[in-house]
Design a protein around this motif. Sequence first.
Motif, PDB file in Angstrom:
ATOM      1  N   ARG A   1       8.017   8.682  10.218  1.00  0.00           N
ATOM      2  CA  ARG A   1       6.668   8.952   9.702  1.00  0.00           C
ATOM      3  C   ARG A   1       5.878   9.729  10.737  1.00  0.00           C
ATOM      4  N   LYS A   2       5.238  10.785  10.277  1.00  0.00           N
ATOM      5  CA  LYS A   2       4.346  11.578  11.124  1.00  0.00           C
ATOM      6  C   LYS A   2       3.045  11.754  10.358  1.00  0.00           C
ATOM      7  N   GLY A   3       2.047  10.950  10.712  1.00  0.00           N
ATOM      8  CA  GLY A   3       0.780  11.006   9.992  1.00  0.00           C
ATOM      9  C   GLY A   3       0.946  10.604   8.548  1.00  0.00           C
ATOM     10  N   ASN A   4       0.569  11.483   7.633  1.00  0.00           N
ATOM     11  CA  ASN A   4       0.625  11.169   6.206  1.00  0.00           C
ATOM     12  C   ASN A   4       1.871  11.713   5.523  1.00  0.00           C
ATOM     13  N   ILE A   5       2.920  12.037   6.306  1.00  0.00           N
ATOM     14  CA  ILE A   5       4.195  12.493   5.749  1.00  0.00           C
ATOM     15  C   ILE A   5       5.326  11.684   6.372  1.00  0.00           C
ATOM     16  N   ALA A   6       6.299  11.321   5.552  1.00  0.00           N
ATOM     17  CA  ALA A   6       7.504  10.656   6.046  1.00  0.00           C
ATOM     18  C   ALA A   6       8.716  11.482   5.658  1.00  0.00           C
ATOM     19  N   VAL A   7       9.577  11.739   6.626  1.00  0.00           N
ATOM     20  CA  VAL A   7      10.866  12.404   6.399  1.00  0.00           C
ATOM     21  C   VAL A   7      11.925  11.322   6.289  1.00  0.00           C
TER      22      VAL A   7
ATOM     23  N   GLU B   1      14.368  13.519   1.645  1.00  0.00           N
ATOM     24  CA  GLU B   1      13.152  13.333   0.870  1.00  0.00           C
ATOM     25  C   GLU B   1      11.958  13.408   1.810  1.00  0.00           C
ATOM     26  N   LEU B   2      10.895  14.043   1.351  1.00  0.00           N
ATOM     27  CA  LEU B   2       9.603  14.007   2.018  1.00  0.00           C
ATOM     28  C   LEU B   2       8.654  13.222   1.135  1.00  0.00           C
ATOM     29  N   HIS B   3       8.005  12.226   1.710  1.00  0.00           N
ATOM     30  CA  HIS B   3       7.011  11.429   0.989  1.00  0.00           C
ATOM     31  C   HIS B   3       5.658  11.605   1.664  1.00  0.00           C
ATOM     32  N   SER B   4       4.603  11.592   0.862  1.00  0.00           N
ATOM     33  CA  SER B   4       3.266  11.672   1.440  1.00  0.00           C
ATOM     34  C   SER B   4       2.361  10.635   0.795  1.00  0.00           C
ATOM     35  N   ASP B   5       1.543  10.023   1.630  1.00  0.00           N
ATOM     36  CA  ASP B   5       0.557   9.046   1.192  1.00  0.00           C
ATOM     37  C   ASP B   5      -0.392   8.843   2.373  1.00  0.00           C
ATOM     38  N   ARG B   6      -1.377   7.982   2.207  1.00  0.00           N
ATOM     39  CA  ARG B   6      -2.215   7.644   3.351  1.00  0.00           C
ATOM     40  C   ARG B   6      -1.333   7.023   4.437  1.00  0.00           C
ATOM     41  N   PRO B   7      -1.576   7.314   5.710  1.00  0.00           N
ATOM     42  CA  PRO B   7      -0.704   6.797   6.774  1.00  0.00           C
ATOM     43  C   PRO B   7      -0.485   5.295   6.724  1.00  0.00           C
ATOM     44  N   SER B   8      -1.530   4.511   6.440  1.00  0.00           N
ATOM     45  CA  SER B   8      -1.359   3.061   6.407  1.00  0.00           C
ATOM     46  C   SER B   8      -0.450   2.633   5.263  1.00  0.00           C
ATOM     47  N   VAL B   9      -0.523   3.346   4.135  1.00  0.00           N
ATOM     48  CA  VAL B   9       0.335   3.027   2.991  1.00  0.00           C
ATOM     49  C   VAL B   9       1.777   3.423   3.285  1.00  0.00           C
TER      50      VAL B   9
ATOM     51  N   ALA C   1     -11.944   8.187   8.037  1.00  0.00           N
ATOM     52  CA  ALA C   1     -11.137   8.233   6.815  1.00  0.00           C
ATOM     53  C   ALA C   1      -9.723   8.671   7.136  1.00  0.00           C
ATOM     54  N   GLU C   2      -8.756   8.080   6.455  1.00  0.00           N
ATOM     55  CA  GLU C   2      -7.360   8.466   6.648  1.00  0.00           C
ATOM     56  C   GLU C   2      -7.077   9.802   5.968  1.00  0.00           C
ATOM     57  N   PRO C   3      -6.131  10.571   6.497  1.00  0.00           N
ATOM     58  CA  PRO C   3      -5.740  11.816   5.821  1.00  0.00           C
ATOM     59  C   PRO C   3      -5.254  11.526   4.406  1.00  0.00           C
TER      60      PRO C   3
END
Length: 214
Positions: free
Chosen positions: A184-190, A111-119, A33-35
């Motif tokens: 992008r680092k895992g489920n967070i993008a800077v 901005e910091l965004h978070s979602d599933r890594p693939s998204v 499962a993705e984070p």
Amino acid sequence: MLATVLCGVMLAGCSSGGGGGNGDAKAQAKPAAEPKPLAEGALRPLLLSQSDLGAGYVQVQEKPDSQKYDDVSVQGCPSLEKLGQGAEENMFASKAETSFTYDTDATLGEELHSDRPSVLSSKLRQLFGAYTSCPSYTMTAGTTPIEVKVTKSATPELGDEQFAYTSTMKLPSGAQVLKTMAVRKGNIAVMLVGAPALVDRHIKAAVGKLPASS
């Protein structure tokens, strides 16, 4: 300041994306499962602060999203026009943001965004693909037409994926150059946008504030 508004516009776009899968083989193991996305409250402490940046930076008071970019539109770049039309439906799962001025005349937004890594990966690729698909276009802020030229930029080897472009805008006060960079680092993008030297100077620190395993 018009340049500050435009700095935020360059950050604000989020593209569509998503993923899915199916598997009905009984003996086949399910993929890991993705984070899950982090909530805004978990993202906010990871933003850059004045102490991270050093002397000369002043944090800008944030405005509600609904008041920011209602009078800004794009002409002459179909992919960007389409991106703007779908902005409300295509946001990432969560977001935290901040911005600064430096020596009164330079800006740096984060901005910091978070979602599933693939998204996150899919949306960032579509977002930066849209912004770099047209070498030039016109942005209208209120009644002021602004010519924008875009070039792709080199990125540092940080995180899992990196994206960057530089925009040169012909403002009434003269040319304004802004750099937009995302990692992008895992489920967070800077994502940083602002004066190119400031973005280059602080992207490593911004990525460094993310959890070791996100």
